[in-house]
Design an enzyme around this catalytic site. Sequence first.
Site: not given
Ligand code: GAR
Length: 278
Positions: A136, A157, A159
């Site tokens: 979010r 964060n 990414h």
């Molecule tokens: C991860 O790849 C993270 O970098 C990405 O969601 C995934 C969460 O994995 N985050 C984003 O895309 C934020 N914009 P996880 O829940 O297994 O840590």
Amino acid sequence: MTAVIRIGALISGSGTNLKAIIDACTDGRITGELVFVGSDNPAATGFKWAKALEIPTFIVDYGDIIRRYREEATSLTLPAAGDIEAIISRQRIFSPQSSREKLNAFFTTRLVAEDRLLSRMSAYPFDLLVLAGFMRNLTPYFIDSINTDPMHPRIMNIHPALLPAFPGVDGYGDTFRYGCKVGGCTVHFVDYGEDSGPIIAQKAFEIRPDDTLAMIRRRGLALEWELYPRCIQLFAANRLRIEKATHTLPGKRPYTRTIVRIISSARSVGADRATDLI
Ligand code: GAR
């Protein structure tokens, strides 16, 4: 000696980055402890890592708030401190041309959700908030409530792309579909834009012709699990400095950007590249 920092985390899904952070706190790679794990998603499976260690958890159901807005916008009460016009004027997620209807829907629902998040988080004082797969966007209302000193941002964060390329919800997918020859992940402080805040560190990997998206995601996530704990430990060791860097572009146009400098620890004196320092 490095102080033990209190870390709050927000997740939306499987929480494998949360697990990597918890493990790093447990084995001493991060001098910190998790004080809460919150989520926007009641179905987030990542809660299991927190529950196993009795770390407090909570949910603010964004989906339910958004549904209620669609059904009857007036059933949502905006938080007293959330002046929606002031917040819309500071945000950098939507372009100024975006429709009023879209802005109202987004910011009303997010302010209500964020007010609830802040209220749940207030029970657990923290030094750093980590977004670990939290899907979010945060508004200036939430960000300013946590970042009271612009020189000491406190929301990090991770990414799944080499920012500023491919912000948004599917960094590895966008990297793959574009035909990039390298992919990577980025840890950054959060600002008012979408995945646009000052970069702390990045890791890259090669994409080979026969790689599938699943292979790229696996390779990327393995790097994320290394990089995020390292960045959090740099914060804990007080080695991250916010600076304004100004450059002159062609036509003598000034370009100023907030950047993060990683300062040397006693152990890494002589290192001058971010990759040496983390
Ligand atoms: C991860 O790849 C993270 O970098 C990405 O969601 C995934 C969460 O994995 N985050 C984003 O895309 C934020 N914009 P996880 O829940 O297994 O840590």
